[in-house]
Design a protein around this motif. Structure first.
Motif, PDB file in Angstrom:
ATOM      1  N   CYS A 173      38.622  21.187  33.493  1.00  0.00           N
ATOM      2  CA  CYS A 173      37.737  22.357  33.442  1.00  0.00           C
ATOM      3  C   CYS A 173      38.578  23.582  33.110  1.00  0.00           C
ATOM      4  CB  CYS A 173      37.017  22.537  34.773  1.00  0.00           C
ATOM      5  SG  CYS A 173      35.945  21.150  35.213  1.00  0.00           S
ATOM      6  N   SER A 174      38.507  24.006  31.880  1.00  0.00           N
ATOM      7  CA  SER A 174      39.410  25.058  31.399  1.00  0.00           C
ATOM      8  C   SER A 174      39.029  26.455  31.860  1.00  0.00           C
ATOM      9  CB  SER A 174      39.459  25.031  29.867  1.00  0.00           C
ATOM     10  OG  SER A 174      38.173  25.265  29.314  1.00  0.00           O
ATOM     11  N   GLY A 175      37.880  26.584  32.533  1.00  0.00           N
ATOM     12  CA  GLY A 175      37.460  27.910  32.975  1.00  0.00           C
ATOM     13  C   GLY A 175      38.030  28.339  34.311  1.00  0.00           C
ATOM     14  N   LYS A 176      38.991  27.583  34.849  1.00  0.00           N
ATOM     15  CA  LYS A 176      39.620  27.883  36.137  1.00  0.00           C
ATOM     16  C   LYS A 176      38.636  27.655  37.290  1.00  0.00           C
ATOM     17  CE  LYS A 176      42.753  31.294  34.082  1.00  0.00           C
ATOM     18  NZ  LYS A 176      43.304  32.662  34.238  1.00  0.00           N
ATOM     19  N   THR A 177      38.626  28.566  38.267  1.00  0.00           N
ATOM     20  CA  THR A 177      37.833  28.351  39.475  1.00  0.00           C
ATOM     21  C   THR A 177      37.031  29.597  39.840  1.00  0.00           C
ATOM     22  OG1 THR A 177      39.519  29.175  41.009  1.00  0.00           O
ATOM     23  CG2 THR A 177      39.671  26.848  40.369  1.00  0.00           C
ATOM     24  N   ILE A 178      36.114  29.425  40.807  1.00  0.00           N
ATOM     25  CA  ILE A 178      35.379  30.567  41.337  1.00  0.00           C
ATOM     26  C   ILE A 178      36.351  31.578  41.942  1.00  0.00           C
ATOM     27  CG2 ILE A 178      33.798  31.309  43.163  1.00  0.00           C
ATOM     28  CD1 ILE A 178      32.273  30.150  40.881  1.00  0.00           C
ATOM     29  N   ALA A 179      37.399  31.088  42.591  1.00  0.00           N
ATOM     30  CA  ALA A 179      38.407  31.991  43.168  1.00  0.00           C
ATOM     31  C   ALA A 179      39.049  32.854  42.098  1.00  0.00           C
ATOM     32  CB  ALA A 179      39.479  31.184  43.907  1.00  0.00           C
ATOM     33  N   ASP A 180      39.351  32.265  40.941  1.00  0.00           N
ATOM     34  CA  ASP A 180      39.916  33.037  39.828  1.00  0.00           C
ATOM     35  C   ASP A 180      38.928  34.092  39.342  1.00  0.00           C
ATOM     36  OD1 ASP A 180      42.382  31.544  39.575  1.00  0.00           O
ATOM     37  OD2 ASP A 180      41.187  29.926  38.715  1.00  0.00           O
ATOM     38  N   LEU A 181      37.652  33.690  39.263  1.00  0.00           N
ATOM     39  CA  LEU A 181      36.635  34.606  38.761  1.00  0.00           C
ATOM     40  C   LEU A 181      36.489  35.816  39.678  1.00  0.00           C
ATOM     41  CD1 LEU A 181      34.839  34.467  36.251  1.00  0.00           C
ATOM     42  CD2 LEU A 181      33.001  33.649  37.709  1.00  0.00           C
ATOM     43  N   ILE A 182      36.514  35.579  40.995  1.00  0.00           N
ATOM     44  CA  ILE A 182      36.436  36.684  41.945  1.00  0.00           C
ATOM     45  C   ILE A 182      37.630  37.611  41.766  1.00  0.00           C
ATOM     46  CG2 ILE A 182      36.466  37.306  44.391  1.00  0.00           C
ATOM     47  CD1 ILE A 182      34.998  34.671  44.957  1.00  0.00           C
ATOM     48  N   GLU A 183      38.811  37.013  41.610  1.00  0.00           N
ATOM     49  CA  GLU A 183      40.023  37.817  41.432  1.00  0.00           C
ATOM     50  C   GLU A 183      39.976  38.609  40.128  1.00  0.00           C
ATOM     51  OE1 GLU A 183      44.842  37.220  40.767  1.00  0.00           O
ATOM     52  OE2 GLU A 183      43.593  35.522  41.339  1.00  0.00           O
ATOM     53  N   ASP A 184      39.557  37.959  39.053  1.00  0.00           N
ATOM     54  CA  ASP A 184      39.528  38.626  37.747  1.00  0.00           C
ATOM     55  C   ASP A 184      38.527  39.777  37.715  1.00  0.00           C
ATOM     56  OD1 ASP A 184      41.419  36.836  36.903  1.00  0.00           O
ATOM     57  OD2 ASP A 184      40.008  35.545  35.830  1.00  0.00           O
ATOM     58  N   ASN A 185      37.495  39.699  38.569  1.00  0.00           N
ATOM     59  CA  ASN A 185      36.498  40.769  38.627  1.00  0.00           C
ATOM     60  C   ASN A 185      36.844  41.823  39.672  1.00  0.00           C
ATOM     61  OD1 ASN A 185      33.753  40.218  36.973  1.00  0.00           O
ATOM     62  ND2 ASN A 185      34.720  38.281  37.503  1.00  0.00           N
ATOM     63  N   HIS A 186      38.043  41.697  40.249  1.00  0.00           N
ATOM     64  CA  HIS A 186      38.533  42.677  41.226  1.00  0.00           C
ATOM     65  C   HIS A 186      37.564  42.849  42.400  1.00  0.00           C
ATOM     66  CE1 HIS A 186      41.562  43.637  38.245  1.00  0.00           C
ATOM     67  NE2 HIS A 186      40.601  43.861  37.371  1.00  0.00           N
ATOM     68  N   GLY A 187      36.965  41.743  42.809  1.00  0.00           N
ATOM     69  CA  GLY A 187      36.062  41.840  43.951  1.00  0.00           C
ATOM     70  C   GLY A 187      34.783  41.069  43.725  1.00  0.00           C
ATOM     71  N   GLU A 188      33.685  41.616  44.173  1.00  0.00           N
ATOM     72  CA  GLU A 188      32.423  40.888  44.175  1.00  0.00           C
ATOM     73  C   GLU A 188      31.888  40.635  42.770  1.00  0.00           C
ATOM     74  OE1 GLU A 188      31.226  45.252  44.357  1.00  0.00           O
ATOM     75  OE2 GLU A 188      32.792  43.960  45.216  1.00  0.00           O
ATOM     76  N   LEU A 189      31.134  39.528  42.659  1.00  0.00           N
ATOM     77  CA  LEU A 189      30.440  39.224  41.424  1.00  0.00           C
ATOM     78  C   LEU A 189      29.049  39.845  41.478  1.00  0.00           C
ATOM     79  CD1 LEU A 189      31.274  35.405  41.185  1.00  0.00           C
ATOM     80  CD2 LEU A 189      32.558  37.319  40.215  1.00  0.00           C
ATOM     81  N   LEU A 190      28.418  39.976  40.333  1.00  0.00           N
ATOM     82  CA  LEU A 190      27.029  40.421  40.320  1.00  0.00           C
ATOM     83  C   LEU A 190      26.182  39.399  41.059  1.00  0.00           C
ATOM     84  CD1 LEU A 190      26.644  41.573  36.597  1.00  0.00           C
ATOM     85  CD2 LEU A 190      26.936  43.024  38.621  1.00  0.00           C
ATOM     86  N   GLU A 191      25.171  39.873  41.766  1.00  0.00           N
ATOM     87  CA  GLU A 191      24.319  38.955  42.510  1.00  0.00           C
ATOM     88  C   GLU A 191      23.651  37.951  41.583  1.00  0.00           C
ATOM     89  OE1 GLU A 191      20.462  39.437  45.355  1.00  0.00           O
ATOM     90  OE2 GLU A 191      22.270  40.523  45.979  1.00  0.00           O
ATOM     91  N   SER A 192      23.283  38.391  40.396  1.00  0.00           N
ATOM     92  CA  SER A 192      22.657  37.474  39.431  1.00  0.00           C
ATOM     93  C   SER A 192      23.616  36.355  39.038  1.00  0.00           C
ATOM     94  CB  SER A 192      22.213  38.254  38.184  1.00  0.00           C
ATOM     95  OG  SER A 192      23.322  38.905  37.568  1.00  0.00           O
ATOM     96  N   GLU A 193      24.909  36.665  38.949  1.00  0.00           N
ATOM     97  CA  GLU A 193      25.904  35.638  38.638  1.00  0.00           C
ATOM     98  C   GLU A 193      26.104  34.699  39.822  1.00  0.00           C
ATOM     99  OE1 GLU A 193      28.803  38.137  35.593  1.00  0.00           O
ATOM    100  OE2 GLU A 193      29.180  38.216  37.744  1.00  0.00           O
TER     101      GLU A 193
END
Length: 328
Positions: A138-158
């Motif tokens: 899975c080349s998209g990494k992880t949810i943990a990476d996504l949280i880090e890359d967004n510098h915090g919370e994700l959009l609720e819709s996401e």
């Protein structure tokens, strides 16, 4: 116990610290024997003709390391059947019992919301013999990476889209009497897909079944005596009394959704605690993870159904899939 955790190599995370999975599981030859097909143990490897061949895969890039093994990006040596890149989860054969158990569970799971297992092999590599588990990359990494890359919370819709995917995966494995025991952002892998299928551009897949248990197996027994998982994501009944059931996955899932919505590590206000302190905090107190009041009413209610201290009142994945928070 040989516990290998998939980690994507990346820059140090300044927002949160790594969380280590623990287990007091004792590997025995009787593990899973009532429900799963026989496979060779790490202590008794026999192959046709007594020969151990070289690996069918070329390991291209180290993706992550664990206490007793590593995960590589790999590609097949076959020139006639190119299968694309795979993640090769590998351990030296004398330390591969846990990885073999993981393979025995994963190889029979077929769901778009579970990291696919394509098989395994025992191969001579250099001066050692390795057990290799061949997994979907899975080349998209992880949810943990996504949280880090967004510098915090994700959009609720996401977060809703990711939560629906994870609930589908959990429902699938629970229907097969499997408890994952280590749901957390680091173990939720992202597979890129067309935006027309997922507004986020990713399909979320549950990975790392190294601590998973099957209800009804010899190892599972009556469900008690199994303190396993990553401490801050462990449910009250699991960390407090060593009781493993589907509700433990639901609690850990709730902690994960909370991190997606808030951008803060669950129980982060307590820092890093010793294990006994985690037991007292989560297992034997009345305290709850901090949930920001500014979340939507639907999100707050959804989290309350997941993060219910009484496991008998905690919602199942089927009930959660019909909650307004995750409905389309």
């Amino acid at each position: 116990m040989a516990k290998i955790t998939l980690r994507v190599v990346r820059k140090p995370n300044l927002m949160k610290k790594k969380h280590t999975s623990i287990s007091v599981k004792e590997i025995t030859k009787a593990s899973f024997e009532t429900a799963l097909p026989k496979k060779p143990s790490a202590d008794n490897v026999t192959l046709d003709g007594g020969r151990i061949n070289s690996s069918s895969w070329v390991k291209l890039l180290l993706l992550g390391t664990g206490a007793y093994g590593s995960v590589y990006l790999g590609t097949s040596k076959s020139k006639t059947h190119h299968t694309g890149d795979r993640a090769i989860k590998t351990a030296e054969i004398s330390h591969a019992s846990s990885l073999m158990d993981e393979g025995r569970i994963m190889i029979r799971l077929q769901s778009p919301f579970i990291v696919r297992c394509y098989g395994d092999e025992i191969a001579r590599e250099g001066y050692s013999t390795q057990y290799n588990l061949i997994l979907e990359y899975c080349s998209g990494k992880t949810i943990a990476d996504l949280i880090e890359d967004n510098h915090g919370e994700l959009l609720e819709s996401e977060a809703k889209v990711f939560a629906r995917d994870v609930l589908s995966g959990l429902t699938y494995i629970h229907d097969r009497n499997i408890v994952h025991c280590d749901i957390k952002p680091d173990n939720l892998l992202l597979s890129p897909t067309a935006v027309r299928f997922r507004s986020t551009g990713y399909l979320t897949k549950i990975g790392d079944f190294g601590l998973a248990m099957e209800k009804g197996s010899v190892e599972y027994g009556n469900g008690y005596g199994h303190k396993r998982g990553t401490t801050r994501y462990m449910s009250p009944e699991l960390i407090g009394h060593g009781f493993v059931d589907f509700g433990a996955d639901v609690w850990a899932f709730g902690c994960t959704v909370l991190e997606m919505l808030s951008g803060a590590t669950v129980w982060g206000e307590y820092g890093d605690l010793a294990f006994d302190d985690w037991v007292n905090l989560i297992g034997h107190s009345d305290r709850m993870p901090h949930v920001p009041a500014w979340l939507s009413k639907e999100a707050l209610d959804f989290l309350s159904r997941c993060l219910e201290r009484d496991v008998n009142k905690r919602w199942s994945t089927l009930e959660l899939k019909n909650h307004p928070f995750v409905l389309l």
